[in-house]
Design an enzyme around this catalytic site. Structure first.
Site, PDB file in Angstrom:
ATOM      1  CG  ASP A   1      -1.906   1.180   1.158  1.00 33.50           C
ATOM      2  OD1 ASP A   1      -2.728   1.191   0.224  1.00 33.50           O
ATOM      3  OD2 ASP A   1      -1.860   2.071   2.031  1.00 33.50           O
TER       4      ASP A   1
ATOM      5  NE  ARG B   1     -34.168   6.359 -18.892  1.00 30.87           N
ATOM      6  CZ  ARG B   1     -33.729   5.350 -18.113  1.00 30.87           C
ATOM      7  NH1 ARG B   1     -33.274   5.622 -16.901  1.00 30.87           N
ATOM      8  NH2 ARG B   1     -33.751   4.101 -18.533  1.00 30.87           N
TER       9      ARG B   1
ATOM     10  CG  ASP C   1     -37.207  10.403 -30.370  1.00 32.87           C
ATOM     11  OD1 ASP C   1     -36.463   9.653 -31.036  1.00 32.87           O
ATOM     12  OD2 ASP C   1     -37.392  10.247 -29.149  1.00 32.87           O
TER      13      ASP C   1
ATOM     14  N   GLY D   1     -36.759  13.445 -36.822  1.00 29.33           N
ATOM     15  CA  GLY D   1     -35.395  13.533 -37.319  1.00 29.33           C
ATOM     16  C   GLY D   1     -34.454  12.666 -36.504  1.00 29.33           C
TER      17      GLY D   1
END
Length: 590
Positions: free
Chosen positions: A88, A499, A457, A482
């Site tokens: 580490d 989204r 869309d 489109g």
């Protein structure tokens, strides 16, 4: 001192590196050591306040990494290693321990603190020797190396140039001395490889001590510690509330809360499928129309066996979706009425159907998705999806309608939270790219009376969108057909991407953002509505796996979206965590 004199001693032994660090792998392989890599599962959550010095913290973390792998391998890998190496590396300055930055702002804070100063780099190393007799005994050798590093005085431009390269994000202290980070350093005093991530010289000396000078059976006092003795190390572990069972055959009572957590994880898919099945068979719609039916009556209505229906209804009661009386008869809970009844204003019925028919088959191939790093449409549905939407969702009328229902239900639930996340009063025209049914567009016009929104869309989506329009149509919402990748975008002050970006890899995202950037003048905005990845949110992490199985895209963090947008002239970013399905992210054209 070189490694070669001890290589013959390691011949035929199973040597394991408990780290996935590419720097450590390279250092040890270049030295001629042959080993397997088994990354440790130890969570680096030790309380730094309990350690007297930073090196003690680094050594203890290294030790726990090595011990976890040494203990796991005989059971999970069905083989016992001879030697396990854990390490580490930390950076310390002004009494603070700097590990890996969590984001760009954290990297900036670290590097600003190091600018113009000398700091220490500590690497703790643990070597666990495993002796398999009637039980597995372990011996531990641990040590640390310190190297002093002096940074030059760093300008803001140099800091951000380095941070934006992405190199700091997986490096202790936020820099990699072996690469671009070397330009930040004035001098190094000590072992250079220690700063890279592994003190090879000190490690070789320890191996020489172990294999050429100290036989395993020696009872002499040495750096080796028998783990089942009450050493200071085990005292420290107890202070950290970390339990390490030093004999593989020691009986111990499992913790009930731990077992319960694992059982819930194992059974989680059963709860999901019970919800999906009840929704698909119309149970919640039936009980909304006719509350108070018994199992036989429900079975008759949904055309199912009484025995099977009793089991399904009982599962829904246990999940808090149905309530029952002593008779028993069943009715919806408030939760089911609000989200599972298909005619509810906030119904998720459409999205649940999508989960059952599309996501469930895809997610059942998660192992293949992880191994291959690709979506699983061909395995799940027997057809390769070259174009995710055209080949998967829009080439079949019923599948297209189901997908649009799913997107509509999510938008209805989250739309108001996104539309009201920011003061958008300065934007009079908006364009919702890939806006599907227009649900978010209608929420925007409700929240901002002076705004008009164009939903842009694909033609096959626009032609079906009228099935989802509210009863009182708002003439401030219009639909234009489109392809946002191929066609000219409608002019607007604000572009909405809800989204959308998560469906695509970075190269396609840049194509779309460039088109938006070219269409925007200074002051125009981009409003993203996405799940912003956050380590503290289980849902977002699972959604990241879902995207792996489903698309060629990915969920991203806030800083990743900011980076993508900045390359196309957008800045002044703001984020609202809505605590809903989707978060809101606003950026302004500079």
């Amino acid at each position: 001192m070189v490694l070669n004199p001890v290589i013959s001693k390691l011949s035929g032994k199973l040597v394991v590196l408990a780290s996935a660090s590419p720097r450590r792998l390279e250092i040890l392989r270049n030295a001629g050591l042959r080993f397997e890599v088994v990354p440790s599962w130890f969570k680096e959550t030790l309380d730094k306040r309990l350690f007297k010095s930073p090196q003690e913290y680094a050594v203890e973390t290294a030790k726990q990494k090595a011990l976890e792998v040494a203990r796991r391998m005989p059971f999970k890998h069905l083989k016992t290693p001879d030697i396990v190496i854990g390490a580490d590396t930390i950076v310390t300055v002004d009494g603070l321990i700097l590990e890996k930055p969590v984001d760009k702002d954290d990297a900036y804070r670290m590097l600003s603190r190091l600018s113009g100063k000398e700091h220490s780099v500590f690497t703790g190393v643990a070597i666990v020797l495993c002796h398999e007799k009637e039980k597995i005994d372990y011996q531990l050798i641990d040590f640390y190396e310190e190297t002093k590093v002096k940074f030059a005085d760093l300008s803001e431009d140099m800091l951000w140039e380095y941070i934006n390269s992405g190199e700091p994000m997986d490096k202790a202290g936020g820099y990699g001395i072996q690469a671009l980070g070397g330009m930040l350093v004035e001098f190094v005093h000590g072992d250079f490889l220690n700063v890279v991530g592994f003190p090879l010289n000190h490690f070789c000396k320890q191996l020489d001590l172990i294999y050429n000078r100290c036989p395993f059976s020696s009872d002499e006092e040495s750096a080796s510690v028998e783990l089942h003795h009450n050493s200071s190390h085990t005292t420290l572990i107890e202070r950290q509330l970390i339990e390490f069972n030093v004999t593989e055959h020691e009986d111990s009572e499992p913790k009930k809360e731990d077992l319960q957590q694992i059982i819930q994880l194992m059974d989680g898919f059963k709860a999901s499928k019970a919800l999906f099945t009840a929704s698909k068979m119309g149970v919640f719609d039936l009980l909304q129309r006719k509350p108070g039916l018994d199992a036989a009556q429900v079975a008759q209505e949904i055309k199912a066996a009484v025995k099977g229906t009793e089991g399904l209804l009982g599962a829904c009661v246990s999940l808090g979706l149905l309530q029952t009386s002593q008779r028993p008869v069943y009715k919806n809970t408030d939760l089911a009425t609000r989200y599972l009844w298909s005619d509810s204003p906030f119904s998720l019925h459409g999205y649940i159907q999508h989960c059952n028919e599309t996501l469930w088959p895809l997610f059942s191939h998660l192992e293949s998705a992880v191994r291959e790093g690709t979506n699983q449409h061909e395995r799940a549905f027997g057809k390769k999806a070259n174009d995710l939407f055209q080949d998967t969702y829009y080439n079949n009328q019923s599948v297209k309608l189901r997908f649009m229902n799913a997107m509509h239900s999510i938008a209805k639930v989250t739309g108001k939270a996104v539309a009201t996340a920011f003061d958008l009063s300065s934007y009079k025209t908006a364009c919702d790219l890939g806006g599907c049914t227009g649900a978010i567009a209608y929420e925007l016009t409700k929240a901002h009376p002076e705004m008009s929104v164009t939903v842009f869309d694909l033609p096959e989506v626009v032609e079906m969108s009228e099935h989802f329009h509210p009863s009182h149509t708002d003439n401030r919402v219009s639909f234009v057909a489109g392809d946002f990748f191929k066609d000219e975008l409608p002019k607007a002050d604000l572009y909405i991407l809800a989204r959308i970006l998560h469906d695509w890899p970075d190269e396609k995202v840049h194509i779309l953002l460039k088109k938006i950037g070219d269409a925007c003048t200074p002051g125009c905005g981009v409003l993203l509505s996405e799940i912003l990845l956050n380590e503290d949110r289980t849902y977002s992490a699972l959604q990241g796996l879902n995207m792996l199985a489903q698309t060629e895209g990915m969920e991203r963090t806030e800083s990743q979206y900011a980076d993508l947008l900045s390359k196309h002239g957008f800045g002044d970013t703001r984020v609202v965590r809505t605590m809903n399905f989707l978060d809101a992210f606003l950026a302004v054209k500079m």
